[in-house]
Every structure is written in C-alpha cells, then in structure tokens.
Scaffold this active site. Structure first.
Site, PDB file in Angstrom:
ATOM      1  N   CYS A  42      37.645  49.331  43.159  1.00 38.12           N
ATOM      2  CA  CYS A  42      39.041  49.181  43.058  1.00 38.12           C
ATOM      3  C   CYS A  42      39.966  49.735  43.885  1.00 38.12           C
ATOM      4  O   CYS A  42      39.312  50.828  44.253  1.00 38.12           O
ATOM      5  CB  CYS A  42      39.475  48.314  41.918  1.00 38.12           C
ATOM      6  SG  CYS A  42      41.261  47.292  42.230  1.00 38.12           S
ATOM      7  N   ASP A  44      43.008  50.533  43.634  1.00 35.57           N
ATOM      8  CA  ASP A  44      43.744  50.954  42.202  1.00 35.57           C
ATOM      9  C   ASP A  44      43.971  52.447  42.432  1.00 35.57           C
ATOM     10  O   ASP A  44      43.126  52.887  41.933  1.00 35.57           O
ATOM     11  CB  ASP A  44      43.181  50.548  41.325  1.00 35.57           C
ATOM     12  CG  ASP A  44      43.809  50.307  39.455  1.00 35.57           C
ATOM     13  OD1 ASP A  44      44.750  51.344  39.154  1.00 35.57           O
ATOM     14  OD2 ASP A  44      44.579  49.814  39.480  1.00 35.57           O
ATOM     15  N   ARG A  46      44.974  54.564  40.283  1.00 35.67           N
ATOM     16  CA  ARG A  46      44.180  55.157  38.770  1.00 35.67           C
ATOM     17  C   ARG A  46      42.778  54.995  38.923  1.00 35.67           C
ATOM     18  O   ARG A  46      42.202  55.606  37.937  1.00 35.67           O
ATOM     19  CB  ARG A  46      44.524  54.387  37.884  1.00 35.67           C
ATOM     20  CG  ARG A  46      46.282  54.076  37.639  1.00 35.67           C
ATOM     21  CD  ARG A  46      46.739  52.973  36.801  1.00 35.67           C
ATOM     22  NE  ARG A  46      45.779  51.804  37.335  1.00 35.67           N
ATOM     23  CZ  ARG A  46      46.350  50.579  36.338  1.00 35.67           C
ATOM     24  NH1 ARG A  46      46.636  50.672  35.250  1.00 35.67           N
ATOM     25  NH2 ARG A  46      45.524  49.590  36.877  1.00 35.67           N
ATOM     26  N   HIS A  98      36.632  47.614  37.160  1.00 36.20           N
ATOM     27  CA  HIS A  98      38.058  47.905  35.774  1.00 36.20           C
ATOM     28  C   HIS A  98      38.981  47.257  35.270  1.00 36.20           C
ATOM     29  O   HIS A  98      39.225  46.695  35.735  1.00 36.20           O
ATOM     30  CB  HIS A  98      38.715  49.509  36.365  1.00 36.20           C
ATOM     31  CG  HIS A  98      39.878  49.361  36.822  1.00 36.20           C
ATOM     32  ND1 HIS A  98      41.590  48.937  36.203  1.00 36.20           N
ATOM     33  CD2 HIS A  98      40.144  48.519  38.056  1.00 36.20           C
ATOM     34  CE1 HIS A  98      41.873  48.057  37.935  1.00 36.20           C
ATOM     35  NE2 HIS A  98      41.196  48.463  38.779  1.00 36.20           N
ATOM     36  N   CYS A 101      42.424  44.667  35.978  1.00 37.78           N
ATOM     37  CA  CYS A 101      42.861  44.743  37.001  1.00 37.78           C
ATOM     38  C   CYS A 101      43.526  44.322  37.456  1.00 37.78           C
ATOM     39  O   CYS A 101      43.529  42.593  37.208  1.00 37.78           O
ATOM     40  CB  CYS A 101      41.747  44.520  37.752  1.00 37.78           C
ATOM     41  SG  CYS A 101      41.028  44.199  39.177  1.00 37.78           S
TER      42      CYS A 101
END
Length: 235
Positions: A42, A44, A46, A98, A101
């Site tokens: 992803c 993302d 993080r 994750h 999400c």
C-alpha cells in the site's frame, strides 16, 4: 515533521553512516540489482517495505499503490510484475496489506470519491465475493481487518492469474506468491499462509495462460520440472 531542507542533510547522514559500516556500500548500491523479492504494498506513508522487512537496498523490488491492488488493466502493476518475474528472476512475490487501511475503509463508504471510484470498486468486489463471512462480523473494526486480509488474498490470486507468473513457475519452480498483513499497532508482519499450489490448481482450468498445465495431477512442482527437463534433453 522533517522539513524539505532537512531531507538532504538526512540523505548525507545516511550515506556517511552506511559507508562507515560498509566501505563498499556505494559500490554495491550502484551494481545491478538482483532481488529475490517483489513486494506489492500500500502507498500508506507508515508502511515502507524495506524498513518493515529489515532488508537492505537491492534486496526487494517494490510496487506500491492505494490498498495494494493488482488489477489486470493497470499497466503499472502489470509491468512491474512482468519485469520482476521475467527479467529480475524474483523467487517470491509478496502482496502486503495493513490493518487500518484507509483505502479499504474508503471503498466501503457510501460516498462519491471521484476518480478513485473505479479503483476502489475492486475492493467492493472483494466484499461482494466474501459478504456472507464479513456480514457475520458485528464489530466494524474487526470486519474491516478481515476485509484487509481477504483483499490481500484476492490480489495474490490476481498475481497468480498472470501469464508471466504461470510460465516462469512452470519453467523454474518459482516464484511463489505470499500474502502478508502489517499490524500498525504491534509493528509485526502476519503471514496469511496462503496455499499457493492449491490456489494455482484451483484457478488453472479457467486462468491457465501457459502452453501446458502447471503440473500433472499428483506431481509436485519439482517432479514436473524434472520431467520437463528430461523431455527437453531427449529432443
């Protein structure tokens, strides 16, 4: 939060630290890459592949997008898979989602999200396939967590549907496909332990894009590859 100018100072520190621990760091960095892993994750901020896997530069080939999707008309993802499998010769393909999400949550909202609608609809399709199981989960957070896992599973299936994966697996016995989920609360990776060979057999009748079956019923990949090599040698 780091400032724009600080990024370049951090970069210089990164180079200095790596050279201090490994005098050949830059030489290795500039050499041709030979990663064993393709990581599809992803976008993302993080969830960064190299850090959560604990690997060095050159050890993992990375593709990231919203909600770690593998969509057959996405030329970006398809090109990454083709290059990683056919040219880099990766031995493992990991699809990593994750928990928490935002893409998965957004896909389940009754809201017009503009250009993101057709992309996120693919996650709604995963929900539709598994709605019987998901609708039984009363806790919303747990339901989304399970949808994250199921989405990873379905994207792994989409990887297995590709011609390059099927053909190279028949030829070499790799790559294999794995489904992982990263838990932001614990920092730990969860292996979904998908049965790659079972999935391969299960979808082969419809999605087989190789010139011949993956391997004969009852044969292991090693047995089948050995038989193919023997046949080639006799020609």
């Amino acid at each position: 939060m780091i400032t724009y100018d600080q990024i370049f100072e951090k970069n210089r520190q990164w180079v200095a630290n790596n050279q201090a621990s490994n005098a050949n760091f830059l030489e290795h960095l500039a050499a041709d890459q030979k990663p064993d892993y393709l990581y599809i994750g992803c976008s993302d901020s993080r969830v960064t592949a190299e850090e959560l896997m604990g690997v060095a530069p050159g050890e993992v080939f990375v593709h990231r997008n919203i909600a770690n999707m593998v969509i057959n008309i996405d030329l970006n993802a398809m090109s990454v898979i083709e290059y990683a499998v056919a040219h880099l010769g990766v031995k493992h393909i990991v699809v990593c989602g994750h928990y928490g999400c935002g893409g998965v949550k957004a896909a389940m909202q009754a809201k017009d999200l503009g250009i993101m609608n057709p992309w996120l609809r693919n996650i709604r399709d995963v929900y539709r396939l598994h709605h019987t199981e998901l609708d039984k989960i009363e806790d919303t957070t747990l339901r989304y967590d399970r949808l994250v896992e199921l989405n990873v599973q379905e994207q792994c299936v989409n990887v297995i549907k590709t011609a390059v994966l099927q053909q190279m697996y028949l030829k070499n016995g790799y790559p294999t496909v794995h489904g992982w989920v990263f838990d932001l609360k614990t920092g730990l990776l969860k292996d979904l332990k998908l049965d790659f060979e079972h999935i391969l057999h299960d979808i082969q009748e419809i999605y087989n894009l190789s010139d011949q079956p993956m391997y004969a019923e009852g044969n292991s990949p090693a047995q089948e590859i050995g038989q193919l090599a023997k046949t080639d040698a006799q020609r």
